[in-house]
Design a protein around this motif. Structure first.
Motif, PDB file in Angstrom:
ATOM      1  N   ALA A  52      -1.438  10.739   3.371  1.00  0.00           N
ATOM      2  CA  ALA A  52      -2.071  11.569   4.399  1.00  0.00           C
ATOM      3  C   ALA A  52      -0.968  12.361   5.085  1.00  0.00           C
ATOM      4  O   ALA A  52       0.015  11.782   5.566  1.00  0.00           O
ATOM      5  CB  ALA A  52      -2.819  10.703   5.409  1.00  0.00           C
ATOM      6  N   THR A  53      -1.115  13.662   5.126  1.00  0.00           N
ATOM      7  CA  THR A  53      -0.128  14.535   5.750  1.00  0.00           C
ATOM      8  C   THR A  53      -0.690  15.051   7.073  1.00  0.00           C
ATOM      9  O   THR A  53      -1.749  15.679   7.093  1.00  0.00           O
ATOM     10  CB  THR A  53       0.220  15.711   4.825  1.00  0.00           C
ATOM     11  N   PHE A  54       0.015  14.780   8.158  1.00  0.00           N
ATOM     12  CA  PHE A  54      -0.425  15.187   9.494  1.00  0.00           C
ATOM     13  C   PHE A  54       0.448  16.339   9.990  1.00  0.00           C
ATOM     14  O   PHE A  54       1.680  16.228  10.023  1.00  0.00           O
ATOM     15  CB  PHE A  54      -0.320  14.033  10.486  1.00  0.00           C
ATOM     16  N   LYS A  97       4.024  12.043   7.421  1.00  0.00           N
ATOM     17  CA  LYS A  97       3.202  11.489   6.354  1.00  0.00           C
ATOM     18  C   LYS A  97       3.053   9.978   6.493  1.00  0.00           C
ATOM     19  O   LYS A  97       3.884   9.314   7.103  1.00  0.00           O
ATOM     20  CB  LYS A  97       3.803  11.818   4.982  1.00  0.00           C
ATOM     21  N   GLY A  98       1.988   9.458   5.906  1.00  0.00           N
ATOM     22  CA  GLY A  98       1.756   8.025   5.883  1.00  0.00           C
ATOM     23  C   GLY A  98       0.643   7.712   4.900  1.00  0.00           C
ATOM     24  O   GLY A  98      -0.016   8.617   4.373  1.00  0.00           O
ATOM     25  N   LYS A  99       0.416   6.417   4.658  1.00  0.00           N
ATOM     26  CA  LYS A  99      -0.682   6.034   3.786  1.00  0.00           C
ATOM     27  C   LYS A  99      -0.998   4.560   3.979  1.00  0.00           C
ATOM     28  O   LYS A  99      -0.216   3.793   4.537  1.00  0.00           O
ATOM     29  CB  LYS A  99      -0.355   6.307   2.319  1.00  0.00           C
ATOM     30  N   LEU A 100      -2.190   4.187   3.528  1.00  0.00           N
ATOM     31  CA  LEU A 100      -2.611   2.795   3.500  1.00  0.00           C
ATOM     32  C   LEU A 100      -2.898   2.402   2.050  1.00  0.00           C
ATOM     33  O   LEU A 100      -3.350   3.230   1.253  1.00  0.00           O
ATOM     34  CB  LEU A 100      -3.879   2.586   4.338  1.00  0.00           C
ATOM     35  N   SER A 101      -2.683   1.145   1.751  1.00  0.00           N
ATOM     36  CA  SER A 101      -2.916   0.676   0.381  1.00  0.00           C
ATOM     37  C   SER A 101      -4.330   0.152   0.165  1.00  0.00           C
ATOM     38  O   SER A 101      -4.734  -0.098  -0.972  1.00  0.00           O
ATOM     39  CB  SER A 101      -1.919  -0.432   0.034  1.00  0.00           C
ATOM     40  N   GLY A 102      -5.087  -0.014   1.265  1.00  0.00           N
ATOM     41  CA  GLY A 102      -6.451  -0.516   1.151  1.00  0.00           C
ATOM     42  C   GLY A 102      -7.348   0.125   2.183  1.00  0.00           C
ATOM     43  O   GLY A 102      -6.916   0.984   2.965  1.00  0.00           O
ATOM     44  N   PRO A 103      -8.630  -0.250   2.238  1.00  0.00           N
ATOM     45  CA  PRO A 103      -9.561   0.329   3.205  1.00  0.00           C
ATOM     46  C   PRO A 103      -9.098   0.106   4.651  1.00  0.00           C
ATOM     47  O   PRO A 103      -8.596  -0.974   4.990  1.00  0.00           O
ATOM     48  CB  PRO A 103     -10.861  -0.422   2.924  1.00  0.00           C
ATOM     49  N   GLY A 104      -9.253   1.120   5.473  1.00  0.00           N
ATOM     50  CA  GLY A 104      -8.864   1.016   6.876  1.00  0.00           C
ATOM     51  C   GLY A 104      -8.631   2.386   7.470  1.00  0.00           C
ATOM     52  O   GLY A 104      -9.026   3.408   6.892  1.00  0.00           O
ATOM     53  N   PHE A 105      -7.956   2.420   8.610  1.00  0.00           N
ATOM     54  CA  PHE A 105      -7.711   3.674   9.315  1.00  0.00           C
ATOM     55  C   PHE A 105      -6.241   3.781   9.695  1.00  0.00           C
ATOM     56  O   PHE A 105      -5.669   2.864  10.294  1.00  0.00           O
ATOM     57  CB  PHE A 105      -8.599   3.784  10.553  1.00  0.00           C
ATOM     58  N   LEU A 106      -5.640   4.904   9.336  1.00  0.00           N
ATOM     59  CA  LEU A 106      -4.242   5.197   9.624  1.00  0.00           C
ATOM     60  C   LEU A 106      -4.189   6.231  10.744  1.00  0.00           C
ATOM     61  O   LEU A 106      -4.705   7.343  10.591  1.00  0.00           O
ATOM     62  CB  LEU A 106      -3.545   5.741   8.382  1.00  0.00           C
ATOM     63  N   ARG A 107      -3.556   5.872  11.842  1.00  0.00           N
ATOM     64  CA  ARG A 107      -3.536   6.756  13.008  1.00  0.00           C
ATOM     65  C   ARG A 107      -2.151   7.357  13.198  1.00  0.00           C
ATOM     66  O   ARG A 107      -1.136   6.656  13.138  1.00  0.00           O
ATOM     67  CB  ARG A 107      -3.946   5.988  14.266  1.00  0.00           C
ATOM     68  N   CYS A 108      -2.125   8.649  13.427  1.00  0.00           N
ATOM     69  CA  CYS A 108      -0.908   9.359  13.791  1.00  0.00           C
ATOM     70  C   CYS A 108      -1.043   9.816  15.234  1.00  0.00           C
ATOM     71  O   CYS A 108      -1.990  10.531  15.582  1.00  0.00           O
ATOM     72  CB  CYS A 108      -0.676  10.556  12.875  1.00  0.00           C
ATOM     73  N   GLU A 109      -0.109   9.394  16.058  1.00  0.00           N
ATOM     74  CA  GLU A 109      -0.121   9.741  17.481  1.00  0.00           C
ATOM     75  C   GLU A 109       1.142  10.519  17.796  1.00  0.00           C
ATOM     76  O   GLU A 109       2.237  10.162  17.360  1.00  0.00           O
ATOM     77  CB  GLU A 109      -0.191   8.473  18.325  1.00  0.00           C
ATOM     78  N   ALA A 110       0.984  11.594  18.552  1.00  0.00           N
ATOM     79  CA  ALA A 110       2.132  12.397  18.976  1.00  0.00           C
ATOM     80  C   ALA A 110       2.020  12.675  20.468  1.00  0.00           C
ATOM     81  O   ALA A 110       0.923  12.889  20.985  1.00  0.00           O
ATOM     82  CB  ALA A 110       2.203  13.707  18.190  1.00  0.00           C
TER      83      ALA A 110
END
Length: 430
Positions: A52-54, A97-110
């Motif tokens: 996921a690219t933020f 950038k970041g990613k998850l290996s399984g179901p869930g939610f990846l949050r980017c905070e700035a």
């Protein structure tokens, strides 16, 4: 503003209490400087192990600022970041950038500090959200426990008392404060009933409350469309006092109520709350002008939880509306992922409290929902983590419609409220 319009204003305001005030801080229009965090996929939804690219921007007067430094953090929502640091926004933007290996939610905070003020923005990538499963266990005697509790509560006389509220009535709607005896003698349940003045038989909507302690205005606008509405509180106190009393209770005797008696499944605070929702349905069925066929339950946050729970506990409910339900998958934190509001196990807990939570967790009620439901939420919810309410949503084996607005947090757009009203009216044949 005339009296009728004022009542309509109060109704709209009260319905908006489903929306957390904290969530309003996430709205881009409330601050002169906005921190925008944007995923690279339009639907914000990714497959496991996909990057996921933020894109991060800081806007002032809607114009990107250059060479400003932001602090960022990326990781599973509500958990320790897997990447954090500072980023200089050259040419007005930067990439994380970041990613998850399984179901869930990846949050980017700035966040950025400008002129002594800190501004924050978030975006949350959903990874296979429809594959998220609960961490909470289902007790073998779950249904037996609640059937026994309902049978015991049913023996308590309702002792209904209605007080007309003339200042809230309109030309076509009567409005009352309702005072009922709840699941035990002496314990009361209060709410606001609004019903058409014209003789006839009407469908009904039970409105269940979000978390907190507050007065209620009633849902008059739906009553004007030919629907009986009952909006209840859960704390056993009248719902028509001045706001100061509720503030005192919220900060005093009722502070932390979701944790009261969590080590005792019969005396836990939400026991009387869940049974009170059933008692509210008993009351609606006692009304001569209720058609005894068309009954919906509707709520957001804590109320979103209560909507699912009430539909599960009582087969007289024919449909439900749930916004970002709280009290979902409470044990998530014990499995290294976000758990539902009120985040009771974030710092660990005892076996007894964990066991009691299993009798009150939305995911276990969701397993038994059999009626159509309308659900709406977003990915950016800081209060009720999406991981938790997807865990409940995914086990519902009944007709369900999800209106997803990814960028929303613990709040809704007017378009979501419009969709809710249209769904309710359609279900009730209005």
């Amino acid at each position: 503003m005339n009296r009728i319009n004022f009542i309509k204003f109060l109704t709209t305001l009260c319905c908006c209490l489903f929306i957390s005030l904290a969530g309003l801080a996430q709205s881009r229009s409330t601050q002169p400087i906005q921190v925008l965090v944007s995923p690279d996929k339009p639907d914000w939804t990714y497959e496991p192990n996909q990057d996921a690219t933020f894109k991060i921007q800081v806007l002032k007067h809607q114009v990107p600022l250059h060479d400003v430094e932001v602090t960022y953090a990326v990781g599973p929502e509500k958990m320790q970041p897997t990447d954090e640091g500072k980023l200089k926004l050259k040419n007005g933007s930067g990439i994380i950038k970041g990613k998850l290996s399984g179901p869930g939610f990846l949050r980017c905070e700035a966040s950025v500090a400008i002129d002594g003020n800190t501004y924050r923005g978030i975006a949350t990538a959903g990874y296979a959200p429809l594959e998220i499963q609960p961490t909470q266990t289902l007790p073998d005697d779950f249904q037996e426990f609640w059937n026994t509790a309902k049978a015991k509560a049913e023996k308590v006389p309702m002792d209904a008392k209605l007080t007309l509220l003339p200042e809230r009535c309109t030309e076509t709607v009567d409005v009352f404060q309702v005072n009922l005896q709840n699941a035990m003698a002496g314990n009361r349940l209060y709410g606001i009933l609004a019903k058409p003045k014209k003789e006839g038989r009407y469908p009904a909507v039970l409105s269940v409350p979000g978390a907190g302690v507050r007065p209620y205005a009633g849902i008059v606008d739906l009553a004007e469309k030919g629907i009986i509405t009952l909006q209840i509180g859960i704390h056993g106190i009248p719902v028509t006092y001045e706001t100061g009393l509720y503030e005192d209770l919220r900060n005093g005797a009722l502070r932390g109520y979701p944790f009261f008696n969590l080590d005792n499944r019969d005396d836990y605070y939400y026991n009387k709350v869940y049974l009170g929702c059933v008692r509210a349905i008993d009351f609606l069925y006692s009304l001569a002008d209720f058609d005894e066929d068309n009954l919906l339950v509707w709520g957001g946050s804590q109320g979103g939880a209560l909507a699912i729970i009430t539909a599960s506990l009582d087969d007289r409910v024919k449909g439900l509306v749930s916004l970002y339900p709280a009290l979902s998958d409470l044990t998530g934190y014990l499995h290294n992922r976000a758990g539902g509001w009120p985040h009771m196990f974030r710092d660990g807990s005892t076996d007894e409290k964990i066991n009691v939570s299993s009798y009150y967790d939305v995911v276990n009620f969701a397993r038994y929902v059999k009626v159509p439901g309308f659900y709406t939420w977003g990915y950016n919810d800081d209060t009720c983590p999406p991981t938790s309410y997807y865990a409940a949503y995914n086990v519902i084996d009944a007709p369900k419609e999800l209106y997803l607005v990814q960028e929303t947090g613990h709040w809704t757009y007017p378009e979501q409220q419009q969709q809710i009203r249209e769904w309710i009216l359609k279900q009730l044949g209005k």
